[in-house]
Design a protein around this motif. Structure first.
Motif, mmCIF file in Angstrom:
data_model
loop_
_atom_site.group_PDB
_atom_site.id
_atom_site.type_symbol
_atom_site.label_atom_id
_atom_site.label_comp_id
_atom_site.label_asym_id
_atom_site.label_seq_id
_atom_site.Cartn_x
_atom_site.Cartn_y
_atom_site.Cartn_z
ATOM 1 N N ILE A 1 30.229 66.780 -3.754
ATOM 2 C CA ILE A 1 28.806 67.092 -3.586
ATOM 3 C C ILE A 1 27.930 66.209 -4.468
ATOM 4 N N ALA A 2 28.518 65.190 -5.106
ATOM 5 C CA ALA A 2 27.754 64.366 -6.046
ATOM 6 C C ALA A 2 26.595 63.657 -5.358
ATOM 7 N N PHE A 3 26.822 63.087 -4.180
ATOM 8 C CA PHE A 3 25.752 62.366 -3.497
ATOM 9 C C PHE A 3 24.657 63.321 -3.021
ATOM 10 N N ALA A 4 25.044 64.480 -2.498
ATOM 11 C CA ALA A 4 24.057 65.453 -2.026
ATOM 12 C C ALA A 4 23.195 65.961 -3.175
ATOM 13 N N VAL A 5 23.808 66.216 -4.324
ATOM 14 C CA VAL A 5 23.053 66.680 -5.490
ATOM 15 C C VAL A 5 22.156 65.568 -6.018
ATOM 16 N N ASN A 6 22.639 64.326 -6.022
ATOM 17 C CA ASN A 6 21.821 63.196 -6.449
ATOM 18 C C ASN A 6 20.590 63.041 -5.562
ATOM 19 N N SER A 7 20.760 63.230 -4.256
ATOM 20 C CA SER A 7 19.620 63.144 -3.333
ATOM 21 C C SER A 7 18.623 64.263 -3.592
ATOM 22 N N ALA A 8 19.128 65.465 -3.872
ATOM 23 C CA ALA A 8 18.236 66.595 -4.140
ATOM 24 C C ALA A 8 17.478 66.418 -5.442
ATOM 25 N N CYS A 9 18.103 65.796 -6.439
ATOM 26 C CA CYS A 9 17.459 65.596 -7.735
ATOM 27 C C CYS A 9 16.291 64.617 -7.660
ATOM 28 N N GLN A 10 16.252 63.774 -6.655
ATOM 29 C CA GLN A 10 15.185 62.795 -6.536
ATOM 30 C C GLN A 10 13.854 63.412 -6.106
ATOM 31 N N HIS A 11 13.858 64.702 -5.781
ATOM 32 C CA HIS A 11 12.629 65.376 -5.330
ATOM 33 C C HIS A 11 12.260 66.535 -6.256
ATOM 34 N N MET A 12 12.723 66.486 -7.492
ATOM 35 C CA MET A 12 12.443 67.567 -8.441
ATOM 36 C C MET A 12 10.946 67.717 -8.710
ATOM 37 N N HIS A 13 10.215 66.612 -8.774
ATOM 38 C CA HIS A 13 8.815 66.665 -9.198
ATOM 39 C C HIS A 13 7.915 67.333 -8.169
ATOM 40 N N ALA A 14 8.211 67.130 -6.881
ATOM 41 C CA ALA A 14 7.372 67.719 -5.829
ATOM 42 C C ALA A 14 8.232 68.014 -4.608
#
Length: 329
Positions: free
Chosen positions: A92-105
């Motif tokens: 799930i590393a890639f999926a979590v990395n993609s989700a982390c890129q939208h933390m700000h908004a």
């Protein structure tokens, strides 16, 4: 250790910092099923329907996909917890990395993607890492998805490193600059993998563990040729630093860089969304299933096998006694 630190023996490791450790004759099995269950409960998805893969290969649109998510704090809390889950779940590393890129908004579409990831976790709670004895040889797989990010067209680097049969290091990370060719993206990934290999080699040498030259597998022929060709080309001058870093180690025979087919590239799971069949094929190479018998406390597997053998002997003696008595009668 007792002379330097104040410490005491607590027996065999069973559960530590959210990570469960099962000991058996085959080695150690690490998983975070309890921690993953708590994440599902926090998101209110304890009874959700499982899904076969963590990400969709094609983006799906909803009527409110582009609207801001109403609970950004909840999104950040769940995604932050998922980051810790990647300690034993490289799938799930890639999926979590993609989700982390939208933390700000975060948008509604981003939360839909997180919900799909949680549904995938629901069906794979028994997955984890298996550590077993094997040859102390480092093997690395390096890959890159060129311009895979549809927003800024940056590439994603993915690598996984094995010590014998055991996965010891992996990464799914977006590259800091835009690559102008697939060769450049692959070579940047090759350089990052080489840096991790250098660090692991230094660590093992400090532990006085002798190592053979590690093998680095890459599926891009141009990047492999660039690592062994001392002649710069006009289109590769902008990656000169990475070139020198990798080239020096190849020239000194500190490790070998070899080509493998894209279908056999294990690091592919860390760079892009995949189809269900392709994802399961690569997931099987990274993770293991938990044992059907869950061990708790300080009971070791050899003791369990001994108890089972004693029980089998008792049953066998009981059967012999019954057969003897029936013959007499």
């Amino acid at each position: 250790m007792h002379k330097v630190f104040s410490m005491k023996e607590l027996g065999f490791l069973n559960y530590f910092l959210g990570i469960s450790v099962h000991t058996s004759a085959a080695g150690f099995f690490l998983h975070q099923s309890k921690y993953a269950t708590e994440i599902l409960a926090k998101a209110g998805m304890s009874h959700c329907k499982p899904y076969a893969s963590p990400m969709a290969t094609k983006s799906s649109s909803f009527p409110d996909s582009d609207l801001p998510f109403a609970q950004p704090a909840l999104y950040r809390s769940i995604v932050g917890a998922l980051q810790y889950l990647t300690i034993t779940r490289p799938d799930i590393a890639f999926a979590v990395n993609s989700a982390c890129q939208h933390m700000h908004a975060p948008l509604v579409s981003h939360f839909h993607a997180v919900k799909r990831l949680l549904r995938y976790l629901k069906g794979t709670l028994d997955k984890g890492l298996q550590f077993q004895p094997g040859p102390l040889v480092l093997t690395a797989y390096s890959d890159s998805d060129w311009a895979g990010n549809a927003i800024d067209r940056r590439s994603t680097t993915g690598f996984c490193i094995f010590l014998g049969p055991n996965l010891v290091s992996w990464s799914a990370k977006k590259q800091p600059t835009v690559s102008r060719s697939s060769t450049e993206a692959e070579y940047h990934a090759l350089a990052q993998t080489s840096a991790e290999l250098s660090w692991l080699g230094m660590l093992l040498r400090d532990l006085h563990i002798p190592l053979a030259p590690p093998t680095l597998w890459c599926d891009n022929l141009s990047a492999i040729a660039l690592s062994s060709n001392p002649v710069f080309h006009a289109r590769s001058k902008h990656i000169e630093v990475d070139y020198h870093f990798v080239r020096e180690r190849v020239a000194s025979k500190q490790w070998l860089i070899k080509h493998l087919a894209t279908t056999d590239q294990i690091a592919d799971i860390l760079t892009k969304p995949l189809s269900v069949s392709r994802f399961h094929f690569l997931q099987h190479k990274l993770l293991a299933h938990s044992s059907p018998i869950s061990l708790t406390g300080n009971v070791k597997q050899p003791q369990l096998q001994t108890s089972t053998s004693i029980l089998q002997k008792q049953l066998h003696q009981h059967d012999q006694t019954n057969s003897t008595s029936s013959e007499v009668s």
